[in-house]
Enzyme design. Structure first.
Site, PDB file in Angstrom:
ATOM      1  CD  GLU A   1    -156.313  11.329  29.312  1.00 43.89           C
ATOM      2  OE1 GLU A   1    -157.169  11.142  28.436  1.00 43.89           O
ATOM      3  OE2 GLU A   1    -156.368  12.272  30.128  1.00 43.89           O
TER       4      GLU A   1
ATOM      5  CD  GLU B   1    -154.289  16.429  33.152  1.00 43.21           C
ATOM      6  OE1 GLU B   1    -155.517  16.207  33.213  1.00 43.21           O
ATOM      7  OE2 GLU B   1    -153.616  16.137  32.149  1.00 43.21           O
TER       8      GLU B   1
END
Ligand code: G3I
Length: 375
Positions: A162, A267
């Protein structure tokens, strides 16, 4: 149901006795043969799940029965994050990560370690660092120690997690601030030196979206131009019911694979409750109210079917590009254990996965498995 004969054999071998999963409904010792995701997609990609601390410690009997039957890959949901595994300058908590590695070895489950460099969930001693030299030293020690210790023991690392904003620019973080724009390249360089036998990935949410996708392509090209190894890109896949960005996902698979790296869905979950933004920024929150938690007593059939439709279309897309996709990992074993019960609103009843709160397969499970029928 008719499957190819080799599949039939695998399915038979992988039969799951549902009553072993502790379902109240199955207390009557009713036994049902269940196909295993890992066998159904054996020739396509790895099938993974995130594991929480209790599951890694073997304290969750339902997961202990289901996970080795269904999955051949696992990602620690939290225990390899910096604040847990490296809580103080010279202190590392390897115990749970070592247990996970042993669990993976015992059960033929490949481990994707998550994650070396992330702006979030940093230990206090890092968050309070003021000078660049200290951050640089932490960054180097952290990567070398962890990537080195688990080299050859885990399949892969999410080296950087991220690092991008929604517009594709670099996200503001202590690493960007103190180490500058090149910190992602440096993270991969250090990881590659310390872990020559481990696949190295960049992992992020919403990177299927055009601007963030372009930012990802730029970032990966920069790593490659520096002569540094990167093996894959993880598209997290925190999506919302009825709003799966199929076209963007397809474009991303193609654009990322064209960089010469593997594409992973790392995810995966499909949120069924109302939310007014997309993505998975753990700092974003919403005010709680009753309309935001409509399915406390159970999921209506129409929503259950839509979830099956969405998962079915998604896996059909994954199968179309199976030569480019290395792994598909669900973010949690069952609905009751999903982070989406607590985010972005605390205390909700969410249903984002293929297994329900009693570890029973949902219609979405059978839709996904059914895609391989008669192939
Ligand atoms: O373990 C502590 C416990 O000791 C304490 O009493 C309790 C009080 O709040 O907190 C517990 O820690 C929580 C941890 O999950 C374990 O349950 C943290 O507060 C909570 O913030 C943490 O949330 C995790 C979140 O990342 C932040 O690390 C979620 O479980 C996890 O699913 C989520 O995963 C992230 C990926 O790593 C990166 N991509 C997005 C994804 C979803 O946010």
């Amino acid at each position: 149901m008719k499957y190819r004969s080799s599949k039939t054999m695998l399915f038979t071998l992988a039969c799951v006795m549902l009553s072993a999963c502790g379902s109240a409904q199955n207390n009557t010792a009713k036994k049902t043969a269940l196909p295993a995701l890992k066998d159904v997609f054996n020739n396509d990609f790895l099938i993974g799940t995130a594991l929480n601390a209790r599951q890694i410690e073997g304290k969750d009997p339902g997961a202990a029965a289901l996970v080795p039957q269904q999955f051949n890959a696992a990602t620690p949901e939290n225990i390899m994050k910096a604040e847990v595994i490296h809580p103080a300058w010279d202190q590392y908590n390897f115990e749970l990560a070592d247990k996970l590695v042993a669990y993976g070895k015992k059960n033929n489950i490949q481990i994707n370690a998550h994650t070396l460099i992330w702006h979030s969930q940093l230990p206090g001693f890092v968050r309070s660092m003021k000078d660049a030299d200290s951050v640089k030293q932490y960054f180097t020690n952290h990567i070398k120690t962890l990537a080195g210790r688990y080299d050859g023991k885990v399949l892969s690392w999410d080296v950087v997690n991220e690092a991008l904003n929604e517009d594709g620019t670099m996200r503001k973080s202590i690493f960007l601030d103190k180490l500058g724009n090149n910190f992602v390249v440096e993270a991969f360089r250090l990881a590659a030196e310390a872990a020559p036998h481990t696949e190295l990935y960049y992992n992020d949410y919403n990177i299927e979206q055009p601007k963030k996708r372009a930012g990802t392509v730029t970032l990966v090209k920069k790593i490659q131009a520096a002569g540094v190894r990167i093996d894959g890109i993880g598209i997290q896949g925190h999506w919302h019911l009825g709003k799966i960005p199929f076209n963007d996902i397809e474009a991303s698979i193609n654009e990322f694979a064209a960089l010469g790296v593997k594409v992973m869905f790392t995810e995966l979950d499909i949120e069924v409750l109302p939310r007014d933004f997309s993505g998975a920024d753990v700092n974003q929150r919403m005010e709680n109210n009753a309309t935001l938690n409509p399915y406390v007593k159970g999921l209506p059939d129409s929503v259950q079917q839509q979830l099956a439709d969405d998962y079915g279309k998604l896996f059909a897309l994954f199968l179309k590009y199976k030569d480019k996709i290395g792994r598909v990992t669900f973010w949690g074993v069952n609905d009751g254990q999903s982070w989406l019960n607590g985010w972005p609103v605390r205390g909700r009843t969410n249903y984002p996965l293929l297994f329900d709160r009693a570890f029973q397969p949902k219609p979405a499970f059978f839709r996904v498995v059914g895609l391989k029928k008669d192939q």
